[in-house]
Design a protein around this motif. Structure first.
Motif, mmCIF file in Angstrom:
data_model
loop_
_atom_site.group_PDB
_atom_site.id
_atom_site.type_symbol
_atom_site.label_atom_id
_atom_site.label_comp_id
_atom_site.label_asym_id
_atom_site.label_seq_id
_atom_site.Cartn_x
_atom_site.Cartn_y
_atom_site.Cartn_z
ATOM 1 N N ASN A 241 24.001 53.509 90.206
ATOM 2 C CA ASN A 241 23.097 52.668 89.413
ATOM 3 C C ASN A 241 23.560 52.529 87.963
ATOM 4 O O ASN A 241 23.306 51.500 87.320
ATOM 5 C CB ASN A 241 21.684 53.251 89.442
ATOM 6 C CG ASN A 241 21.035 53.149 90.812
ATOM 7 O OD1 ASN A 241 21.477 52.359 91.658
ATOM 8 N ND2 ASN A 241 20.011 53.938 91.053
ATOM 9 N N LEU A 242 24.211 53.563 87.446
ATOM 10 C CA LEU A 242 24.617 53.563 86.037
ATOM 11 C C LEU A 242 26.015 52.985 85.811
ATOM 12 O O LEU A 242 26.447 52.863 84.662
ATOM 13 C CB LEU A 242 24.586 54.996 85.488
ATOM 14 C CG LEU A 242 23.214 55.657 85.374
ATOM 15 C CD1 LEU A 242 23.367 57.143 85.053
ATOM 16 C CD2 LEU A 242 22.368 54.974 84.311
ATOM 17 N N MET A 243 26.705 52.629 86.878
ATOM 18 C CA MET A 243 28.120 52.289 86.751
ATOM 19 C C MET A 243 28.357 51.072 85.865
ATOM 20 O O MET A 243 29.307 51.051 85.066
ATOM 21 C CB MET A 243 28.726 52.058 88.139
ATOM 22 C CG MET A 243 30.243 51.994 88.133
ATOM 23 S SD MET A 243 31.000 53.514 87.505
ATOM 24 C CE MET A 243 30.535 54.671 88.802
ATOM 25 N N ASP A 244 27.534 50.046 85.975
ATOM 26 C CA ASP A 244 27.772 48.835 85.184
ATOM 27 C C ASP A 244 27.795 49.137 83.691
ATOM 28 O O ASP A 244 28.674 48.667 82.962
ATOM 29 C CB ASP A 244 26.691 47.786 85.477
ATOM 30 C CG ASP A 244 26.953 47.055 86.785
ATOM 31 O OD1 ASP A 244 28.089 47.152 87.289
ATOM 32 O OD2 ASP A 244 26.032 46.404 87.303
ATOM 33 N N ARG A 245 26.831 49.908 83.223
ATOM 34 C CA ARG A 245 26.746 50.203 81.792
ATOM 35 C C ARG A 245 27.607 51.391 81.390
ATOM 36 O O ARG A 245 28.029 51.488 80.238
ATOM 37 C CB ARG A 245 25.290 50.477 81.389
ATOM 38 C CG ARG A 245 24.393 49.260 81.443
ATOM 39 C CD ARG A 245 23.011 49.585 80.889
ATOM 40 N NE ARG A 245 22.135 48.435 80.959
ATOM 41 C CZ ARG A 245 22.076 47.476 80.041
ATOM 42 N NH1 ARG A 245 22.850 47.544 78.984
ATOM 43 N NH2 ARG A 245 21.246 46.455 80.179
ATOM 44 N N GLY A 246 27.842 52.295 82.320
ATOM 45 C CA GLY A 246 28.488 53.546 81.939
ATOM 46 C C GLY A 246 29.877 53.748 82.494
ATOM 47 O O GLY A 246 30.370 54.884 82.508
ATOM 48 N N CYS A 247 30.538 52.666 82.923
ATOM 49 C CA CYS A 247 31.823 52.846 83.598
ATOM 50 C C CYS A 247 32.859 53.533 82.703
ATOM 51 O O CYS A 247 33.653 54.354 83.182
ATOM 52 C CB CYS A 247 32.346 51.511 84.126
ATOM 53 S SG CYS A 247 32.554 50.224 82.875
ATOM 54 N N GLU A 248 32.866 53.214 81.395
ATOM 55 C CA GLU A 248 33.849 53.852 80.514
ATOM 56 C C GLU A 248 33.612 55.353 80.412
ATOM 57 O O GLU A 248 34.562 56.148 80.401
ATOM 58 C CB GLU A 248 33.808 53.234 79.111
ATOM 59 C CG GLU A 248 34.430 51.854 79.023
ATOM 60 C CD GLU A 248 33.394 50.761 79.188
ATOM 61 O OE1 GLU A 248 32.244 51.095 79.583
ATOM 62 O OE2 GLU A 248 33.724 49.588 78.937
ATOM 63 N N TRP A 249 32.353 55.750 80.330
ATOM 64 C CA TRP A 249 32.039 57.182 80.263
ATOM 65 C C TRP A 249 32.373 57.859 81.599
ATOM 66 O O TRP A 249 32.856 58.988 81.617
ATOM 67 C CB TRP A 249 30.569 57.378 79.916
ATOM 68 C CG TRP A 249 30.243 57.119 78.483
ATOM 69 C CD1 TRP A 249 30.255 58.019 77.451
ATOM 70 C CD2 TRP A 249 29.856 55.864 77.902
ATOM 71 N NE1 TRP A 249 29.888 57.412 76.269
ATOM 72 C CE2 TRP A 249 29.636 56.084 76.516
ATOM 73 C CE3 TRP A 249 29.655 54.579 78.406
ATOM 74 C CZ2 TRP A 249 29.236 55.073 75.650
ATOM 75 C CZ3 TRP A 249 29.266 53.572 77.545
ATOM 76 C CH2 TRP A 249 29.062 53.819 76.181
ATOM 77 N N PHE A 250 32.111 57.159 82.694
ATOM 78 C CA PHE A 250 32.457 57.676 84.016
ATOM 79 C C PHE A 250 33.957 57.942 84.105
ATOM 80 O O PHE A 250 34.390 59.004 84.576
ATOM 81 C CB PHE A 250 32.021 56.661 85.078
ATOM 82 C CG PHE A 250 32.461 56.983 86.481
ATOM 83 C CD1 PHE A 250 31.838 57.981 87.209
ATOM 84 C CD2 PHE A 250 33.490 56.263 87.074
ATOM 85 C CE1 PHE A 250 32.242 58.276 88.510
ATOM 86 C CE2 PHE A 250 33.896 56.541 88.373
ATOM 87 C CZ PHE A 250 33.275 57.553 89.089
ATOM 88 N N ALA A 251 34.752 56.992 83.634
ATOM 89 C CA ALA A 251 36.205 57.161 83.674
ATOM 90 C C ALA A 251 36.660 58.263 82.717
ATOM 91 O O ALA A 251 37.538 59.067 83.054
ATOM 92 C CB ALA A 251 36.892 55.839 83.330
ATOM 93 N N ALA A 252 36.047 58.314 81.525
ATOM 94 C CA ALA A 252 36.435 59.325 80.539
ATOM 95 C C ALA A 252 36.140 60.739 81.025
ATOM 96 O O ALA A 252 36.813 61.698 80.619
ATOM 97 C CB ALA A 252 35.715 59.067 79.218
ATOM 98 N N CYS A 253 35.155 60.875 81.898
ATOM 99 C CA CYS A 253 34.798 62.190 82.454
ATOM 100 C C CYS A 253 35.557 62.480 83.746
ATOM 101 O O CYS A 253 35.170 63.385 84.501
ATOM 102 C CB CYS A 253 33.298 62.254 82.717
ATOM 103 S SG CYS A 253 32.275 62.143 81.241
ATOM 104 N N HIS A 254 36.615 61.704 84.007
ATOM 105 C CA HIS A 254 37.441 61.885 85.206
ATOM 106 C C HIS A 254 36.622 61.688 86.482
ATOM 107 O O HIS A 254 36.847 62.368 87.492
ATOM 108 C CB HIS A 254 38.106 63.269 85.214
ATOM 109 C CG HIS A 254 38.821 63.608 83.937
ATOM 110 N ND1 HIS A 254 39.974 62.963 83.538
ATOM 111 C CD2 HIS A 254 38.524 64.497 82.945
ATOM 112 C CE1 HIS A 254 40.373 63.445 82.370
ATOM 113 N NE2 HIS A 254 39.508 64.369 81.985
#
Length: 351
Positions: A241-254
């Motif tokens: 659910n959070l991927m659209d807004r938080g994709c950069e943070w998701f990637a930064a957290c591996h």
């Protein structure tokens, strides 16, 4: 034989201030019972029932029996008449009242009924967070408190009003508190400023810790196996659910690498499928390039053979199509791993 004995008198309410409190509790219980019906909820809202419930929260001291009744009334009004109730309860001054009530409940917390009150307030906040007009009114201090309740134990961050011995255990009530806090935060992240604040605080780090097969954080590994499975299902839903807004943070957290390892080691097929869906959601964002080095393409090609799970195959196809779109490196991976050969038979698949 004499006159018959007089009938026993019905017990009277106590006198004085205690008596008035007793009478108010009795009335509140009756009102709460009536609030289970939509038409009566509408009438209560029209006649100022919300103001009375919030005034109860403001005026009553910690431990007063009227407080949980008022909170439950707000819950019912929001659940049955959200369109009418949320614009009123979601005003900043009323959110401040709920914030104060939550802090008051947290100052106690060692008894079951106090933890239940804490969770009921969180339910009210989660319902308010669904209302678009309420989002800008949520105070940052309240968001920070929700972050501590949901993520503080894992992140090593505390709050002066939160006693970890009362609110960071593995009890069913504290698990519910964590999930309610996460849900409320996820709903609040529909607001851009709140999302940036929550993600910078470290929400993705905590969520991904629960699907990290190598995680050794005590607050993560202390849950029982069944609790962990429930938490992981919740985490995967939130990540999607959070991927659209938080994709950069998701990637930064591996996140891609963490989920790829989780898929290989996942204890339940349903959770594995959820994790694949999260990667598919990531592939549809601007961080799709992060999927190159974690073996996502060969994984998706392999999953196309999951003949017993149509939804999984659909997720695998979405993962492939979104990954290779406009990305030469991922297109090359797709070709090198026999992607065309794997996909062609699906064109002749009989529905």
């Amino acid at each position: 034989e004499g006159p018959p004995p007089a009938p026993a008198a019905s017990p009277a309410a106590p006198g004085g201030e205690k008596g008035r409190s007793f009478e108010m509790i009795t009335v509140q219980r009756a009102v709460l019972e009536l609030s289970n019906y939509t038409r009566l909820c509408e009438a209560m809202i029209h006649d100022g029932g919300i103001d009375l419930a919030l005034a109860t929260l403001q005026l009553c001291e910690a431990g007063d029996q009227r407080v949980p009744l008022a909170v439950e009334l707000l819950w019912n009004l929001l659940a049955l008449c959200a369109d009418a109730a949320a614009p009123i309860i979601g005003q900043r001054k009323h959110l401040d009242t709920l914030h104060a009530a939550l802090l008051c409940a947290l100052s106690l917390g060692h008894k079951l009924n106090e933890r239940e009150l804490r969770n009921d307030i969180l339910v009210v906040l989660s319902l308010l967070a669904r209302d678009e007009a309420t989002l800008p009114h949520f105070p940052t201090e309240l968001v920070d408190l929700l972050l501590v309740l949901g993520c503080g134990a894992e992140a090593g961050k505390g709050h002066q009003g939160v006693n970890p011995t009362h609110h960071a255990t593995t009890s069913a009530e504290d698990l519910q508190m964590k999930l309610l806090s996460w849900d409320t935060l996820a709903a609040l992240c529909r607001d851009d400023d709140t999302a940036a604040h929550v993600f910078d605080w470290g929400l993705f780090d905590v969520l991904l810790a629960y699907v990290n097969v190598d995680c050794e954080i005590p607050a993560v590994v202390s849950w029982s196996t069944l609790q962990v499975l429930d938490i992981q299902a919740h985490v995967l839903r939130l990540l999607g659910n959070l991927m659209d807004r938080g994709c950069e943070w998701f990637a930064a957290c591996h996140g891609p690498a963490t989920l790829r390892m989780y898929i290989d080691d996942c204890p339940k097929l349903a959770l594995r499928n959820q994790a694949v869906g999260v990667l598919a959601a990531a592939a549809a964002t601007r961080v799709r390039g992060e999927l190159i080095g974690v073996g996502t393409i060969p994984l998706a090609i392999q999953l196309l053979d999951a003949n017993d799970d149509l939804d999984l195959r659909i997720d695998a196809l979405n993962l492939l199509s979104d990954s290779v779109r406009r990305d030469p490196d991922l297109q090359r991976q797709f070709l090198d791993h026999g992607g065309v050969t794997a996909v062609l038979p699906l064109l002749t698949l009989i529905p």
